[in-house]
Each structure stands twice: as structure tokens, then as C-alpha cells.
Design an enzyme around this catalytic site. Structure first.
Site, PDB file in Angstrom:
ATOM      1  N   GLU A 116       0.492  -0.992   0.046  1.00 63.92           N
ATOM      2  CA  GLU A 116       0.264  -0.097  -0.438  1.00 63.92           C
ATOM      3  C   GLU A 116       1.236   1.488   0.085  1.00 63.92           C
ATOM      4  O   GLU A 116       0.721   2.157  -0.913  1.00 63.92           O
ATOM      5  CB  GLU A 116      -0.319   0.298   1.526  1.00 63.92           C
ATOM      6  N   HIS A 132     -21.408  -7.376 -16.719  1.00 66.78           N
ATOM      7  CA  HIS A 132     -19.761  -6.715 -17.535  1.00 66.78           C
ATOM      8  C   HIS A 132     -19.694  -7.956 -19.105  1.00 66.78           C
ATOM      9  O   HIS A 132     -19.036  -7.167 -19.801  1.00 66.78           O
ATOM     10  CB  HIS A 132     -18.356  -7.272 -16.700  1.00 66.78           C
TER      11      HIS A 132
END
Length: 366
Positions: free
Chosen positions: A107, A287
């Protein structure tokens, strides 16, 4: 003031990250013209932004988005080194939870890379304004594009940073994470348009073909948004078969209304309770339908381009083929991280290709 300290420290680390690319750019473009140097810097920033988007996908796919659950630092420290005690306590309480040493480093590395890209865009903006002021002075006769596009890019990356902060502070709220992705690909689209402005290479094509490129680009952006919604809601494996969806069914029970409630927490319905499997399957199927539409549209565009720009036709077909293969691999191979990263990279590449093509069609024939 305490909250500003980690922000300054993270920005400083991002600056250190940017030093290497800046030195490389300065060395390689030393003999170029002023606009040539700016074009080279834009190309370098485009490349690193593409890498940042892929690494952002890696951060999400490894569940590292909350590896440091505060912002901009990690437990108010500039790196996981200073947050070691907090991370160890969180990891001991939940060994497979969102906070571990590995996830914290992933991160924070993403944040450092984002800061470095932001600094490159700042340098690019300052140089473009400086070059504009020097236009027609001291014997300079170069054509200088408007500096407002780099300025927009700088504002855009600041907004993108704000959404990155909200992604953490709002605990991976799906709408915020998806917007963060869309601003990332929007940044990627601004850079090739800017790159083409420094050395225009227009393609002479009929005006209707330019309209077709715009239409396909819009469809691709919508499809990327749908893909982001699938990923942020972890709906990839809601349909674990192809061409069927689940248990041999082509069209299982689907709840589109619940699946596309935009303002809700991760995994929950807007009115409370957990998101149903039918909602996740609806997200996935939307999708898939979008993928079929976009794939068909790209095939049509490639066919239209075959006479006027055959190379572009082949590149678009290659990008569409790559997306098809990686998308199917996500389903039939149970979402391996390599296929997922390849799918994200392919989507980013497709948008960059379409944006570059559109920039070159600005002077289309009637």
C-alpha cells in the site's frame, strides 16, 4: 500540524522516487528542442502512470488497500518501518486480515509511486508554462502547445490523490474505489493527448471514422467502469463458468437493482444486510454483456480502419484479443492474479490507444 508531517514525508519519498526518472529524462533529451524535451517527459510520465495503474490493481487484488488503514502515512508514520508495533498488533489480532507487514508495504509503495508521478506532472506543468512565456523571445520560433492541458493534468492528479485518500478513509467504499480507478484511467488518457500535441501527426480519414473512434472510446470507458465495479465488489467469480454463468445456467437469477446500488458499503446493501449472490451475478453479467458489445465495436472499428490506418487496425485487434483471453482466464482459471493484472493492463492500453488515435484524427477529411 501533526497530520501534515506524514504528508510531507510521503511527498518527500515520492520526490526521491521521481529523481531517477527525471535524471534519465534530462540525460536522454539533452540534445532535443524544448518541445522535444517536454514531449519526452510526457511520454515518460505516461509510461509510469500506466505502471502505477497496474500496481494499483495489484494493491487491490492482494487486498492491500487497507494495509495502512490511515492516510497519508501508515499509522501516522511515513513508512511501515515506523508503524511496526501497530502493524504487528493488528496482524496478531487477525493474521489474515487487511493489515500485515507485506500488505502495508504494498500500500505504501503505491502511495510513493503516486507521489512520484504527481511530481513529474508538476515539473511538466511548470516547464510548459515557462516554455510558453519564452515563445517568440530570444530567437525561439518553436510552436508551443497550450500549457492549460498540463495544468488540467496537474489538477486531475490532485483530485485523483483525494480519491485515493477517500478509498482508505472510507474503507474501500465501492463507489469511491471505482471513481479512483476511473480518475486513474482518465489521467492515462490525458497524457497521450498531451503527448501528441507536442508533435502532431494527423491521420487523414473521413469525418465519420473519427465519430466511430469517439463512440468506441465512450463504450470502452463505460466498460472499464463496469470492470471496476466488478472488481471492487469482488464479483469476478459470481459467474465461474464460460459461456454459461453458474451451474450450467446461461441466465441465472439476477438482481440488477441491488447490484447497482451505487452508494453502499462493501459487501452490503444500501438498506442494510449483505449483498446477495444474485446481485453479484448481475454485476458480473453486466460486464460480460458490455464486453461483447465493446469487442464487437472494436472489430467494426478495426475493419473501418483497415484502408486508412492498417497498423492501428492491427493494434486494436491485438488489444481486443488480449482482453478477451485475459478476461476468460479470470473466469475459467479462478481469477489468477497474473490474468487479473493482464486484464487491467489491457484495458489501460486500449484506452491509451484509442485516445492517441483520436488525437491524430483531429484534422479529419470532410
Amino acid at each position: 500540524m501533526d497530520s501534515l508531517l506524514p504528508l510531507g514525508q510521503v511527498a518527500a519519498i515520492g520526490g526521491a522516487v521521481a529523481i531517477g526518472p527525471l535524471l534519465w529524462w534530462r540525460q536522454r533529451s539533452r540534445a532535443s528542442t524544448s518541445t522535444g524535451r517536454l514531449r519526452a517527459l510526457t511520454a515518460l510520465t505516461l509510461f509510469l502512470t500506466f505502471d502505477l495503474i497496474v500496481f494499483g490493481a495489484f494493491t487491490r487484488l492482494t487486498d492491500s488497500g487497507l494495509g495502512c488503514p490511515d492516510w497519508p502515512g501508515c499509522y501516522s508514520s511515513a513508512s511501515p518501518v515506523g508503524a511496526r508495533e501497530h502493524i504487528e498488533a493488528a496482524q496478531a489480532a487477525m493474521p489474515t486480515g487487511p493489515v500485515t507487514h507485506g500488505k502495508a508495504w504494498i500500500e505504501m509503495t503505491h502511495r510513493y509511486l503516486a507521489s512520484g508521478v504527481g511530481l513529474l506532472i508538476l515539473v511538466m506543468t511548470v516547464l510548459s508554462w515557462r516554455l510558453k512565456r519564452l515563445e517568440h523571445h530570444d530567437g525561439q520560433r518553436e510552436r508551443v502547445p497550450s500549457p492549460w492541458l498540463p495544468t488540467l493534468t496537474l489538477v486531475w492528479v490532485c483530485v485523483q490523490g483525494a480519491f485515493g485518500a477517500l478509498t482508505v478513509t472510507m474503507k474501500l467504499f465501492p463507489a469511491i474505489v471505482t471513481l479512483h480507478l476511473l480518475f486513474g484511467v482518465g489521467l492515462l488518457m490525458l497524457l497521450p493527448w498531451q503527448h501528441e500535441a507536442y508533435e502532431p501527426r494527423p491521420l487523414a480519414v473521413p469525418q465519420t471514422l473519427r465519430a466511430a473512434v469517439v463512440a468506441v472510446l465512450v463504450l470502452a470507458i463505460i466498460q472499464v467502469a463496469l470492470g471496476g465495479w466488478v472488481s471492487t465488489n469482488y464479483a469476478v467469480l459470481a459467474c465461474d463458468e464460460f459461456p454459461t454463468c453458474h451451474n450450467g445456467q446461461w441466465w441465472p437469477a439476477l438482481d440488477f437493482a441491488q447490484g447497482f446500488q451505487l452508494w453502499r458499503e462493501l459487501g452490503h446493501r444500501a438498506g442494510g444486510g449483505f449483498l446477495s449472490f444474485e446481485a453479484l451475478a448481475a454485476i458480473h453479467m453486466a460486464h460480460r454483456i458490455g464486453a461483447a458489445i465493446v469487442f464487437t465495436a472494436i472489430l467494426g472499428l478495426a475493419w473501418l480502419l483497415r484502408r486508412h490506418a492498417p497498423n492501428w487496425s492491427r493494434w486494436l485487434l491485438a488489444a481486443a484479443g488480449w482482453q478477451l483471453v485475459t478476461g476468460l482466464s479470470n473466469v475459467v482459471l479462478d481469477w489468477p492474479i497474473v490474468a487479473a493484472l493482464g486484464h487491467t493492463a489491457g484495458a489501460a492500453m486500449l484506452l491509451a490507444l484509442l485516445t492517441t488515435l483520436l488525437a491524430r484524427l483531429k484534422k479529419a477529411l470532410p
